[in-house]
Scaffold this motif. Structure first.
Motif, PDB file in Angstrom:
ATOM      1  N   ASP A 616       9.342   6.851   5.902  1.00 36.65           N
ATOM      2  CA  ASP A 616      10.342   7.065   6.948  1.00 36.65           C
ATOM      3  C   ASP A 616      10.260   5.969   8.007  1.00 36.65           C
ATOM      4  N   VAL A 617       9.056   5.422   8.195  1.00 36.62           N
ATOM      5  CA  VAL A 617       8.891   4.300   9.132  1.00 36.62           C
ATOM      6  C   VAL A 617       9.728   3.119   8.650  1.00 36.62           C
ATOM      7  N   ILE A 618       9.666   2.852   7.339  1.00 40.77           N
ATOM      8  CA  ILE A 618      10.446   1.742   6.780  1.00 40.77           C
ATOM      9  C   ILE A 618      11.942   2.019   6.920  1.00 40.77           C
ATOM     10  N   LYS A 619      12.348   3.255   6.590  1.00 40.47           N
ATOM     11  CA  LYS A 619      13.771   3.609   6.668  1.00 40.47           C
ATOM     12  C   LYS A 619      14.298   3.442   8.097  1.00 40.47           C
ATOM     13  N   VAL A 620      13.555   3.973   9.058  1.00 43.09           N
ATOM     14  CA  VAL A 620      13.991   3.904  10.463  1.00 43.09           C
ATOM     15  C   VAL A 620      14.026   2.457  10.934  1.00 43.09           C
ATOM     16  N   ALA A 621      12.981   1.701  10.607  1.00 43.95           N
ATOM     17  CA  ALA A 621      12.932   0.297  11.030  1.00 43.95           C
ATOM     18  C   ALA A 621      14.082  -0.494  10.420  1.00 43.95           C
ATOM     19  N   HIS A 622      14.398  -0.197   9.162  1.00 44.45           N
ATOM     20  CA  HIS A 622      15.420  -0.960   8.437  1.00 44.45           C
ATOM     21  C   HIS A 622      16.834  -0.551   8.844  1.00 44.45           C
ATOM     22  N   TYR A 623      17.086   0.735   8.862  1.00 46.36           N
ATOM     23  CA  TYR A 623      18.454   1.210   9.102  1.00 46.36           C
ATOM     24  C   TYR A 623      18.752   1.466  10.580  1.00 46.36           C
ATOM     25  N   PHE A 624      17.752   1.912  11.342  1.00 51.41           N
ATOM     26  CA  PHE A 624      17.970   2.235  12.755  1.00 51.41           C
ATOM     27  C   PHE A 624      17.827   0.987  13.620  1.00 51.41           C
ATOM     28  N   ALA A 625      16.801   0.147  13.277  1.00 45.83           N
ATOM     29  CA  ALA A 625      16.511  -1.010  14.128  1.00 45.83           C
ATOM     30  C   ALA A 625      16.859  -2.343  13.471  1.00 45.83           C
ATOM     31  N   ASP A 626      17.469  -2.308  12.298  1.00 50.76           N
ATOM     32  CA  ASP A 626      17.931  -3.526  11.610  1.00 50.76           C
ATOM     33  C   ASP A 626      16.814  -4.536  11.341  1.00 50.76           C
ATOM     34  N   LEU A 627      15.580  -4.070  11.133  1.00 53.55           N
ATOM     35  CA  LEU A 627      14.525  -4.981  10.702  1.00 53.55           C
ATOM     36  C   LEU A 627      14.691  -5.227   9.203  1.00 53.55           C
ATOM     37  N   THR A 628      14.221  -6.386   8.732  1.00 56.96           N
ATOM     38  CA  THR A 628      14.242  -6.630   7.292  1.00 56.96           C
ATOM     39  C   THR A 628      13.222  -5.714   6.632  1.00 56.96           C
ATOM     40  N   LEU A 629      13.312  -5.566   5.316  1.00 55.10           N
ATOM     41  CA  LEU A 629      12.331  -4.722   4.615  1.00 55.10           C
ATOM     42  C   LEU A 629      10.924  -5.289   4.758  1.00 55.10           C
ATOM     43  N   GLY A 630      10.833  -6.624   4.809  1.00 52.92           N
ATOM     44  CA  GLY A 630       9.516  -7.240   5.001  1.00 52.92           C
ATOM     45  C   GLY A 630       8.932  -6.903   6.357  1.00 52.92           C
ATOM     46  N   GLU A 631       9.767  -7.005   7.403  1.00 51.05           N
ATOM     47  CA  GLU A 631       9.318  -6.665   8.764  1.00 51.05           C
ATOM     48  C   GLU A 631       8.996  -5.179   8.864  1.00 51.05           C
ATOM     49  N   ALA A 632       9.810  -4.358   8.202  1.00 50.88           N
ATOM     50  CA  ALA A 632       9.567  -2.909   8.219  1.00 50.88           C
ATOM     51  C   ALA A 632       8.235  -2.581   7.577  1.00 50.88           C
ATOM     52  N   ASP A 633       7.869  -3.344   6.535  1.00 47.96           N
ATOM     53  CA  ASP A 633       6.586  -3.091   5.870  1.00 47.96           C
ATOM     54  C   ASP A 633       5.416  -3.507   6.757  1.00 47.96           C
ATOM     55  N   VAL A 634       5.616  -4.590   7.541  1.00 50.27           N
ATOM     56  CA  VAL A 634       4.589  -4.984   8.525  1.00 50.27           C
ATOM     57  C   VAL A 634       4.386  -3.852   9.524  1.00 50.27           C
ATOM     58  N   LEU A 635       5.497  -3.229   9.928  1.00 49.82           N
ATOM     59  CA  LEU A 635       5.421  -2.113  10.874  1.00 49.82           C
ATOM     60  C   LEU A 635       4.655  -0.944  10.266  1.00 49.82           C
ATOM     61  N   ARG A 636       4.958  -0.644   9.001  1.00 47.25           N
ATOM     62  CA  ARG A 636       4.262   0.468   8.320  1.00 47.25           C
ATOM     63  C   ARG A 636       2.763   0.195   8.252  1.00 47.25           C
ATOM     64  N   ARG A 637       2.412  -1.031   7.861  1.00 46.52           N
ATOM     65  CA  ARG A 637       0.992  -1.370   7.755  1.00 46.52           C
ATOM     66  C   ARG A 637       0.354  -1.403   9.137  1.00 46.52           C
ATOM     67  N   GLY A 638       1.182  -1.735  10.145  1.00 50.32           N
ATOM     68  CA  GLY A 638       0.686  -1.768  11.515  1.00 50.32           C
ATOM     69  C   GLY A 638       0.267  -0.409  12.031  1.00 50.32           C
ATOM     70  N   MET A 639       0.709   0.639  11.341  1.00 45.87           N
ATOM     71  CA  MET A 639       0.298   1.980  11.751  1.00 45.87           C
ATOM     72  C   MET A 639      -1.200   2.189  11.536  1.00 45.87           C
ATOM     73  N   SER A 640      -1.809   1.314  10.724  1.00 49.33           N
ATOM     74  CA  SER A 640      -3.258   1.381  10.560  1.00 49.33           C
ATOM     75  C   SER A 640      -3.897   0.691  11.753  1.00 49.33           C
ATOM     76  N   GLY A 641      -4.932   1.293  12.301  1.00 52.57           N
ATOM     77  CA  GLY A 641      -5.574   0.779  13.507  1.00 52.57           C
ATOM     78  C   GLY A 641      -5.984  -0.673  13.408  1.00 52.57           C
ATOM     79  N   LYS A 642      -6.484  -1.096  12.216  1.00 54.35           N
ATOM     80  CA  LYS A 642      -6.984  -2.459  12.080  1.00 54.35           C
ATOM     81  C   LYS A 642      -5.858  -3.477  12.155  1.00 54.35           C
ATOM     82  N   PHE A 643      -4.661  -3.085  11.704  1.00 52.26           N
ATOM     83  CA  PHE A 643      -3.536  -4.010  11.725  1.00 52.26           C
ATOM     84  C   PHE A 643      -2.798  -3.970  13.057  1.00 52.26           C
TER      85      PHE A 643
END
Length: 990
Positions: A616-643
């Motif tokens: 859902d993070v990818i969907k929201v980032a892509h469709y709600f905030a117009d991020l590319t799928l690559g950027e959306a995946d960075v956001l998803r991985r960013g949910m991990s504390g280390k990233f």
């Protein structure tokens, strides 16, 4: 000019990170820098990655030492040299060999001997690749030694370990921790030289200005060294490139396996299935992930051949290819799993497969992987200093008494009351907090690489006995190394053992079902009714009080409902407040229309516009905030504390906000949605992951529904679950089992069931030695049942103390002789010193004793069981000094809804938590007088007044409330009830 630099990966020695080292070098106008941690390469890859950002040329090496005693520094001329020195270090770490004084003849690495060591080894003729390092302090002595003549072999070796006085103080404290010494007792030989600091490059040149040839030699070898690792977005995976040896054959095999899997998974195929398969296959080939799928297929295929249970989960469960290869049991078509979460053209890392095996089988699977593939290693991780651990270690180093250390750990002080030593402990605990303490192993990560792992890291050998990298998963992914997660869980062992127990306890039944027929289980009304009523104790992932409460509130009675619940329960969803919102919208469709943003609802109609799954993070980032799928995946991985601390994540976060503003969204909405995204904090599950869990939950629900006793025995035999063994035994009793204490004739090490007769295993006798239990079983199996206590003593070598345990738990009840009489007989037959280890050749004639008639009461038996087993087998309510004044129980809660109730409960479990203001409150689960479970909550004012004081029976007075149909008691008053005095000691004077 700096060829010998240390970071905090020189464990319990260095104090700065690789990034801080580069920042320091940039400040000092350094353009080339060598990282040479002590017997460690943990920081090397990230050092190379970050060096380009600081316009510094990176050089990699290792400072080879025995403890802190330096032997030589090796610098890699190139990537092959880096592999060479890593292999050399790995060999010594694996074999725990001392580093020799003279380095081997490296082909692609320079060797630098410290000045002091070179003086001691003057007889050694330096090879072409070998040099002598001269520090600033060594310059004073150099002219007075023969080494001064070796002008072409001298280089600058100004070690860098510290930045300032604080670093040196922290370094000394780390050395004291490492040596387990008081700081005052730390020898100077264990410390670095306080002058191991970096000076501005001009100042260094000035110091060595009288020796220009030393500077020239240093610059020459630095210029010769070069290292490269690809950290770009389009980097190629470094995993094993092909499964069969060539790409075309790999692709043909993958297509063949998918074709063979179609009729098994989809008896009726349609265009939706075939189009999804083709779409995935094209991308898997394009992205170069074919071998990754085939390796996972190889692993699970071997498991099936061995009869091992497994569950494939992770983002890979979104894939139809994985489903057809039987890596997972999740149908992505049925669940409409988001394909782009599994894989997309902008995603450089392959899909994540977590493969769970039974805790009994995982080791065999790990061994298979190491034997099956050429280059395999476990993935490392760093255990860092945490606040309390750092305070405790530093408190010991400063010599503080335990009471003071405990006080500091518990923050039970006012800063004005602390002396200078305590303040120092707190100051430096904060400084070392988060720094690496020692290397460990990732929970399940295995790397299967094209090249030997030493191209990337040296390896150490933890107790597991498998080579393990010195870096963690974050750096591994940065360089293109993607892990295979081979994990263990007890839930699978419970399922496997339940099937074995059914096979012997109900042999006609085992052939009537297929435990993998999940489709049938999903539509079984009996299973779904158990789910809806939340009668799930013992069932995988859904037995905790919190999950039971959620199932009840959502009235879950379907597989899809359980998939959602498995993710909603995660901390990310709960913390954001979206768990409650999901429940409200689930129960009231009008609320969805009123509260859900139209865009969010269009993105996630199935979950009422609420983010529940990781994708859902990818969907929201892509469709709600117009991020590319690559950027959306960075956001998803960013949910991990280390990233999250990574700059890539921060850039994407900024773009998220900017894009939303450009689309005309109000800031309140933007930041409300962002807060929901951020609150996931790495805890949300991918939908496929939740679905994998739900599959296993349904398997356990089936066993609980149709073979409850056999399943509960399997649960007990595999270490239980959320609750203690006592409550699984109670559950078995409620399900119709007759519970028997351990028995010489009918018990084994683990629990055993005959029909409905459940005999507890000898493993519950906490003081019974394992070898004694094994000896008893071996003798019984070999020569048959025991005829009497005398016969047992003649046949089994046992001490009187161990025999007493068996008699007291009534394991000899088959003799029909009172256990007090048996204890007399045991003590008269075996002297206290008797401890026979070998069987007797001839049975000695046992003397006959006249023992008076003795009796045992039920109460005495109960207290003996508490002592030996940890819990009584009778109802604990029978042990109260005062009989309960009422018989209220769970059955009465509905009648008292909105009113106050007086109720007694035996404590099952307590969850201590804090409100958003930081005040303590409790949730407690208890068993009533009738064996039913009920729940209570103690809000902060009550939790501050009343405390749970361990196991036992509590009397509650509180209001019965209902939240979405889930009944619980808001406690007003609480009192622990007293047990009667142990009758075994009733005559003894205090």
């Amino acid at each position: 000019m700096y060829l010998n630099c240390h970071t905090y990966y020189s464990l319990r020695f260095g104090t700065i990170s690789e990034t801080e080292l580069l920042e320091l070098a940039q400040e000092m106008q350094v353009t080339q820098l060598a990282l040479t941690d002590i017997n460690n390469t943990s920081g090397c890859l990230n050092f190379v990655r970050k060096a380009q950002e600081h316009n510094i040329k990176p050089i990699l090496g290792i400072d080879f030492r025995n403890g802190v005693d330096p032997c030589f520094v090796a610098l890699a001329k190139n990537n092959e040299g880096y592999r060479e020195i890593n292999s050399y270090l790995s060999q010594h770490l694996h074999e725990e060999k001392k580093i020799p004084a003279i380095a081997p003849a490296f082909k692609d690495a320079f060797v630098i001997y410290p000045f002091q060591k070179a003086l001691l080894n003057e007889q050694h003729t330096l090879q072409e690749h070998e040099y002598i390092g001269i520090s600033i302090t060594d310059l004073r002595r150099l002219p007075f030694t023969k080494l001064a003549e070796l002008k072409d072999k001298l280089v600058v070796q100004q070690a860098v370990t510290l930045r300032n006085k604080r670093d040196f103080n922290a370094h000394r404290l780390l050395r004291a921790i490492d040596n387990n010494l008081l700081l005052s007792k730390l020898p100077k030989t264990e410390e670095a030289n306080p002058e191991e600091k970096m000076k501005p490059i001009k100042e260094l040149f000035e110091v060595f200005s009288e020796y220009p040839y030393i500077l020239e030699n240093t610059e020459r070898i630095m210029n010769f060294c070069t290292i490269f690792f690809d950290f770009s977005d389009n980097r190629k995976p470094q995993n094993l490139k092909t499964y069969l040896g060539n790409t075309a054959e790999d692709e043909a095999l993958l297509e063949k396996l998918c074709k063979e899997g179609l009729p098994y998974r989809y008896p009726k195929t349609d265009t939706v299935i075939l189009e999804r398969l083709q779409k995935e296959m094209d991308l898997v080939k394009k992205m170069g992930f074919v071998s990754y799928f085939l390796i996972n297929w190889d692993i699970v295929s071997h498991a099936r051949k061995q009869g091992y249970f497994y569950v494939g989960r992770g983002s890979g469960a979104n894939s139809i290819v994985a489903y057809l290869l039987r890596i997972t049991d999740v149908d992505p078509i049925e669940l409409d799993l988001y394909f782009e979460r599994f894989i997309n053209l902008y995603r450089v890392n392959p899909p994540d497969f977590d493969i769970d095996f039974s805790w009994k089988d995982r080791e065999a699977m790990t061994q298979y992987i190491f034997e099956r593939f050429p280059h395999v290693s476990l993935l490392g991780t760093y255990v860092t200093f945490q606040e309390k651990g750092a305070i405790r270690e530093l408190g010991k180093v400063f010599g503080l008494p335990k009471e003071e250390i405990d006080m500091l750990c518990n923050r039970d002080y006012h800063i004005s009351q602390l002396d200078d030593i305590s303040k120092l402990v707190l100051k430096y605990a904060q400084f070392i907090q988060g720094k690496p303490n020692y290397l460990s192993i990732h929970a399940g990560g295995i790397l299967i690489t094209e090249k030997p792992i030493e191209y990337f890291s040296a390896t150490h050998l933890p107790p597991k006995g498998y080579p393990t990298t010195q870096f963690d998963m974050v750096i591994a992914e940065d360089v293109g190394l993607f892990k295979f997660d081979i994990l263990s869980q007890r839930g699978l062992a419970k399922i496997a053992e339940a099937l074995e127990i059914i096979a012997y306890n109900q042999p006609k039944e085992i052939r009537t079902f297929d435990i993998h027929d999940i489709g049938k289980f999903k539509t079984d009304p009996h299973i779904n009714s158990i789910l809806k009523s939340a009668q799930c104790m013992g069932c995988f992932y859904i037995e905790s009080p919190a999950m039971r409460m959620l199932l009840k509130k959502l009235e879950v009675d379907t597989y899809l409902g359980l998939v959602a619940a498995s993710s909603i329960i995660r901390p990310g969803v709960a913390k954001s407040g979206m768990m409650r919102e999901y429940i409200l919208r689930h129960r009231d469709p009008e609320r969805t229309k009123e509260k859900a943003h139209p865009v969010m609802l269009s993105i996630m109609p199935e979950t009422y516009g609420v983010m529940v799954y990781q994708e859902d993070v990818i969907k929201v980032a892509h469709y709600f905030a117009d991020l590319t799928l690559g950027e959306a995946d960075v956001l998803r991985r960013g949910m991990s504390g280390k990233f999250r601390s990574r700059e890539e994540f921060q850039k994407v976060k900024d773009k998220f906000v900017d894009n939303c503003r450009a689309k005309g969204y109000e800031d309140t909405l933007i930041f409300e949605i962002w807060d929901q995204v951020a609150s996931f904090a790495g805890y949300a599950f991918a939908k496929g992951h939740s679905a994998s869990y739900a599959v296993e939950s349904y398997q356990t629900l089936f066993l609980k529904a149709y073979y409850p006793l056999e399943y509960m025995v399997a649960v007990l035999n595999n270490g239980g679950g959320f609750y203690s063994a006592e409550f699984y035994i109670h559950e078995a009793r409620m399900l119709g089992a007759n519970i028997h204490p351990p028995c010489i004739h009918n018990s084994f090490i683990v629990n055993h069931i005959y029909g409905k007769e459940l005999y507890l295993g000898l493993m519950y006798l906490r003081e019974l030695e394992e070898k004694v239990a094994e000896r008893i079983l071996k003798e019984r199996v070999t020569n048959g049942d025991f005829l009497s206590l005398t016969d047992f003593i003649d046949r089994v070598s046992i001490s009187v103390e161990q025999l007493s345990i068996l008699i007291r738990i009534d394991a000899f009840r088959f003799t029909k002789v009172n256990k007090h009489e048996l204890l007399w007989q045991a003590h008269l037959s075996l002297s206290k010193s008797t401890k026979l280890e070998h069987p007797k050749l001839f049975s000695p004639k046992q003397p006959h004793f006249q023992i008076p008639t003795l009796y045992t009461t039920d109460l005495e038996t109960a207290f003996t069981q508490i002592e030996l087993l940890g819990f009584p087998l009778c109802s604990p309510f029978h042990l109260l000094t005062e009989v309960p004044e009422n018989e209220n129980g769970k059955k009465d809660l509905e009648a008292y809804l909105g009113k106050n109730i007086d109720i007694y409960g035996y404590l099952v479990t307590v969850k201590n938590t804090k409100t958003h203001k930081g005040t303590r409150m409790n949730f407690a689960t208890l068993v009533d007088q009738h064996g039913e479970v009920f729940d209570t909550v103690l809000f902060p004012p009550i939790a501050a007044k009343y405390f749970f004081r361990g196991r036992g029976i509590y009397r509650f007075y509180g209001k019965v409330v209902s939240e979405f149909g889930f009944l619980s008691i808001e406690v007003i008053k609480m009192q622990k009830q007293d047990y009667i005095q142990d009758p075994r000691y009733a005559d003894k004077k205090p």
